[in-house]
Design an enzyme around this catalytic site. Structure first.
Site, PDB file in Angstrom:
ATOM      1  N   GLY A   7       3.584   1.597  -1.763  1.00  0.00           N
ATOM      2  CA  GLY A   7       4.371   1.616  -3.003  1.00  0.00           C
ATOM      3  C   GLY A   7       3.778   2.577  -4.020  1.00  0.00           C
TER       4      GLY A   7
ATOM      5  N   ASP B 219      -2.507  -4.756 -20.035  1.00  0.00           N
ATOM      6  CA  ASP B 219      -2.180  -5.170 -21.404  1.00  0.00           C
ATOM      7  C   ASP B 219      -3.383  -4.939 -22.318  1.00  0.00           C
ATOM      8  OD1 ASP B 219       0.459  -6.755 -20.666  1.00  0.00           O
ATOM      9  OD2 ASP B 219      -1.082  -7.339 -19.249  1.00  0.00           O
TER      10      ASP B 219
ATOM     11  N   ALA C 110       0.804  -1.224   0.000  1.00  0.00           N
ATOM     12  CA  ALA C 110       0.000   0.000   0.000  1.00  0.00           C
ATOM     13  C   ALA C 110       0.835   1.271   0.000  1.00  0.00           C
ATOM     14  CB  ALA C 110      -0.956  -0.013   1.198  1.00  0.00           C
TER      15      ALA C 110
ATOM     16  N   ASN D 287       4.145  -8.807  -9.709  1.00  0.00           N
ATOM     17  CA  ASN D 287       4.734  -9.741 -10.688  1.00  0.00           C
ATOM     18  C   ASN D 287       5.595 -10.829 -10.060  1.00  0.00           C
ATOM     19  OD1 ASN D 287       3.744  -8.967 -13.222  1.00  0.00           O
ATOM     20  ND2 ASN D 287       4.988  -7.106 -13.131  1.00  0.00           N
TER      21      ASN D 287
ATOM     22  N   HIS E 113       0.838 -12.234 -18.175  1.00  0.00           N
ATOM     23  CA  HIS E 113       1.187 -10.812 -18.144  1.00  0.00           C
ATOM     24  C   HIS E 113       2.705 -10.705 -18.260  1.00  0.00           C
ATOM     25  CE1 HIS E 113       1.821  -6.700 -17.157  1.00  0.00           C
ATOM     26  NE2 HIS E 113       2.545  -7.035 -16.114  1.00  0.00           N
TER      27      HIS E 113
HETATM   28  P1  NAX Z   1       6.868  -0.536  -5.373  1.00  0.00           P
HETATM   29  O1  NAX Z   1       8.176  -1.180  -5.117  1.00  0.00           O
HETATM   30  O2  NAX Z   1       6.765   0.941  -5.513  1.00  0.00           O
HETATM   31  O3  NAX Z   1       5.857  -0.943  -4.199  1.00  0.00           O
HETATM   32  C1  NAX Z   1       5.714  -2.252  -3.742  1.00  0.00           C
HETATM   33  C2  NAX Z   1       5.390  -2.182  -2.275  1.00  0.00           C
HETATM   34  O4  NAX Z   1       5.072  -3.492  -1.847  1.00  0.00           O
HETATM   35  C3  NAX Z   1       6.542  -1.691  -1.416  1.00  0.00           C
HETATM   36  O5  NAX Z   1       6.106  -0.609  -0.613  1.00  0.00           O
HETATM   37  C4  NAX Z   1       6.900  -2.906  -0.570  1.00  0.00           C
HETATM   38  O6  NAX Z   1       7.310  -2.558   0.741  1.00  0.00           O
HETATM   39  C5  NAX Z   1       5.583  -3.657  -0.565  1.00  0.00           C
HETATM   40  N1  NAX Z   1       5.710  -5.093  -0.291  1.00  0.00           N
HETATM   41  C6  NAX Z   1       6.680  -5.945  -0.682  1.00  0.00           C
HETATM   42  N2  NAX Z   1       6.471  -7.163  -0.201  1.00  0.00           N
HETATM   43  C7  NAX Z   1       5.325  -7.104   0.502  1.00  0.00           C
HETATM   44  C8  NAX Z   1       4.591  -8.047   1.255  1.00  0.00           C
HETATM   45  N3  NAX Z   1       5.021  -9.314   1.379  1.00  0.00           N
HETATM   46  N4  NAX Z   1       3.446  -7.649   1.847  1.00  0.00           N
HETATM   47  C9  NAX Z   1       3.032  -6.376   1.733  1.00  0.00           C
HETATM   48  N5  NAX Z   1       3.696  -5.428   1.060  1.00  0.00           N
HETATM   49  C10 NAX Z   1       4.829  -5.795   0.439  1.00  0.00           C
HETATM   50  O7  NAX Z   1       6.273  -1.292  -6.641  1.00  0.00           O
HETATM   51  P2  NAX Z   1       5.039  -0.857  -7.578  1.00  0.00           P
HETATM   52  O8  NAX Z   1       5.548  -0.019  -8.674  1.00  0.00           O
HETATM   53  O9  NAX Z   1       3.936  -0.371  -6.730  1.00  0.00           O
HETATM   54  O10 NAX Z   1       4.678  -2.274  -8.239  1.00  0.00           O
HETATM   55  C11 NAX Z   1       4.151  -3.325  -7.471  1.00  0.00           C
HETATM   56  C12 NAX Z   1       4.107  -4.607  -8.272  1.00  0.00           C
HETATM   57  O11 NAX Z   1       3.259  -4.482  -9.400  1.00  0.00           O
HETATM   58  C13 NAX Z   1       5.457  -5.050  -8.832  1.00  0.00           C
HETATM   59  O12 NAX Z   1       5.606  -6.449  -8.605  1.00  0.00           O
HETATM   60  C14 NAX Z   1       5.330  -4.777 -10.315  1.00  0.00           C
HETATM   61  O13 NAX Z   1       6.171  -5.617 -11.070  1.00  0.00           O
HETATM   62  C15 NAX Z   1       3.884  -5.083 -10.519  1.00  0.00           C
HETATM   63  N6  NAX Z   1       3.249  -4.569 -11.754  1.00  0.00           N
HETATM   64  C16 NAX Z   1       2.304  -5.338 -12.351  1.00  0.00           C
HETATM   65  C17 NAX Z   1       1.594  -4.946 -13.468  1.00  0.00           C
HETATM   66  C18 NAX Z   1       0.536  -5.815 -14.084  1.00  0.00           C
HETATM   67  O14 NAX Z   1       0.025  -5.432 -15.132  1.00  0.00           O
HETATM   68  N7  NAX Z   1       0.170  -6.974 -13.542  1.00  0.00           N
HETATM   69  C19 NAX Z   1       1.912  -3.652 -14.115  1.00  0.00           C
HETATM   70  C20 NAX Z   1       2.598  -2.677 -13.215  1.00  0.00           C
HETATM   71  C21 NAX Z   1       3.614  -3.260 -12.269  1.00  0.00           C
HETATM   72  O15 NAX Z   1       4.844  -3.371 -12.947  1.00  0.00           O
END
Ligand code: NAX
Length: 329
Positions: free
Chosen positions: A14, A161, A12, A133, A189
């Site tokens: 991020g 997508d 949340a 991802n 994806h």
């Molecule tokens: P960020 O790194 O800005 O934010 C992720 C947040 O998740 C961080 O604040 C981190 O502390 C938190 N987190 C990590 N592990 C956790 C856990 N076990 N429990 C709770 N929180 C946890 O990444 P952001 O840009 O927000 O992207 C998040 C994810 O979305 C990434 O894995 C990214 O690859 C994926 N995406 C997926 C897309 C899709 O179409 N399916 C597109 C956009 C994005 O790339």
């Protein structure tokens, strides 16, 4: 007045979280008459929890009329308590020198724990959307870790997508996205996804006829949609966030509120349709009604499409094999 719906969001604090929470609280996801309770999960790390508090301060400062309650969590067992919707965004990003295998395993750990927590404490009708991802495989792991919940409650986000494909087709044909129907994206994806406009229409006319250019399809359209995430990083210096949040809003909105017969794309556990092995978390064309999705049936798969579908399925099968040893039998 409607009973508030409980929505959990992980990651949340991020980037995507920052673009997503305000829109959920604003009613964009579940409707402008639907009160919501936000249950926000971040890792226990002090910095992450502090950043989450900061985001919550800003949400407070919006004074959203639909937001009736909001809590911060570091334990999925409390974050997922009684939730109706869970948007799983938080995931382990690929660090420098990290192998694909390590990434898969790190995320398998997270989604095993979160799947078990959903199984234990979420509403039996919880709708789960995995954004983090590798989204399809993470959703598969969460589903397999939650044996007492219906498998159909677990989905992966292909909507970004889908929306990217819509906007490319609109630009190519000089039409409005709102007029385009029956577009879909098959598979994972990832850059192997297969965006498919063979059935698409715009104001009733066949998009395939309007474009009539297989070279453009294979060599421009598919690479553009498939590599769009990398192009955003290259241009912005950061990965897609607002568009990803928007796609998550669209996905859950349509799942809960229905598409009125129109197609969209969701990553869902296969029921064997189109030869995709049962349980594989795969992007399909779907319609939704009364909170349930249905895979669009009876579409013809030509040789080019079959080849693309096989390719993305192969990648998903390999990801799944890579985490098999971590899952319950
Ligand atoms: P960020 O790194 O800005 O934010 C992720 C947040 O998740 C961080 O604040 C981190 O502390 C938190 N987190 C990590 N592990 C956790 C856990 N076990 N429990 C709770 N929180 C946890 O990444 P952001 O840009 O927000 O992207 C998040 C994810 O979305 C990434 O894995 C990214 O690859 C994926 N995406 C997926 C897309 C899709 O179409 N399916 C597109 C956009 C994005 O790339």
């Amino acid at each position: 007045a409607k009973t508030p719906m409980r929505v959990a969001v992980t990651g949340a604090a991020g980037q995507i979280g920052y673009a997503l929470l305000f829109r959920i609280a604003n009613g964009d996801m579940l409707g402008k008459d639907q009160p919501v309770i936000l249950q926000l999960l971040e890792i226990a790390d002090e910095k992450a929890q502090k950043a989450l508090k900061g985001v919550m301060m800003e949400i407070d400062d919006c004074a959203f009329p639909l937001l009736t309650e909001m809590t911060a969590h570091s334990d999925p067992m409390t974050a997922f308590k009684d939730v109706d919707v869970a948007v799983l965004v938080g995931a382990r990003p690929r660090g420098p020198g990290m192998e694909r295998k390590d990434l898969l395993e790190a995320n398998a750990q997270i989604f095993t724990v979160q799947g078990k927590a959903l199984d234990a404490v979420a509403s039996r009708n919880v709708k789960v959307l995995v954004v983090g991802n590798p989204a399809n495989t993470n959703a598969y792991i969460a589903m397999k870790s939650a044996p007492s919940l219906p498998a159909k409650n677990f989905t992966a986000m292909l909507r970004l997508d889908h929306n990217r494909a819509l906007s490319q087709v609109a630009a190519k044909t000089g039409t409005a996205v709102k007029d385009i129907e029956k577009l879909c994206v098959w598979g994972n994806h990832s850059p192997t996804m297969y965006a498919d406009y063979r059935f698409a229409t715009v104001n009733g006319k066949a998009v395939k006829e309007l474009i009539n250019d297989q070279e453009w399809n294979a060599n421009v359209f598919l690479p553009t949609v498939g590599k769009r995430g990398a192009a955003i990083i290259e241009a912005r210096g950061l990965s897609s966030a607002a568009s990803a949040a928007n796609a998550a809003i669209d996905h859950v909105h349509d799942w809960v509120l229905g598409t009125a017969g129109k197609w969209t794309t969701m990553g869902v556990p296969s029921d064997g349709s189109y030869g995709i092995p049962e349980g594989t978390m795969f992007g399909f064309p779907v319609t939704t009604e009364n909170g349930e999705y249905k895979i669009v049936q009876g579409l013809e798969i030509d040789a080019f499409s079959q080849e693309r579908i096989n390719l993305t399925l192969k990648e998903l099968t390999e990801e799944r094999e890579g985490v098999k040893h971590l899952l319950p039998a």
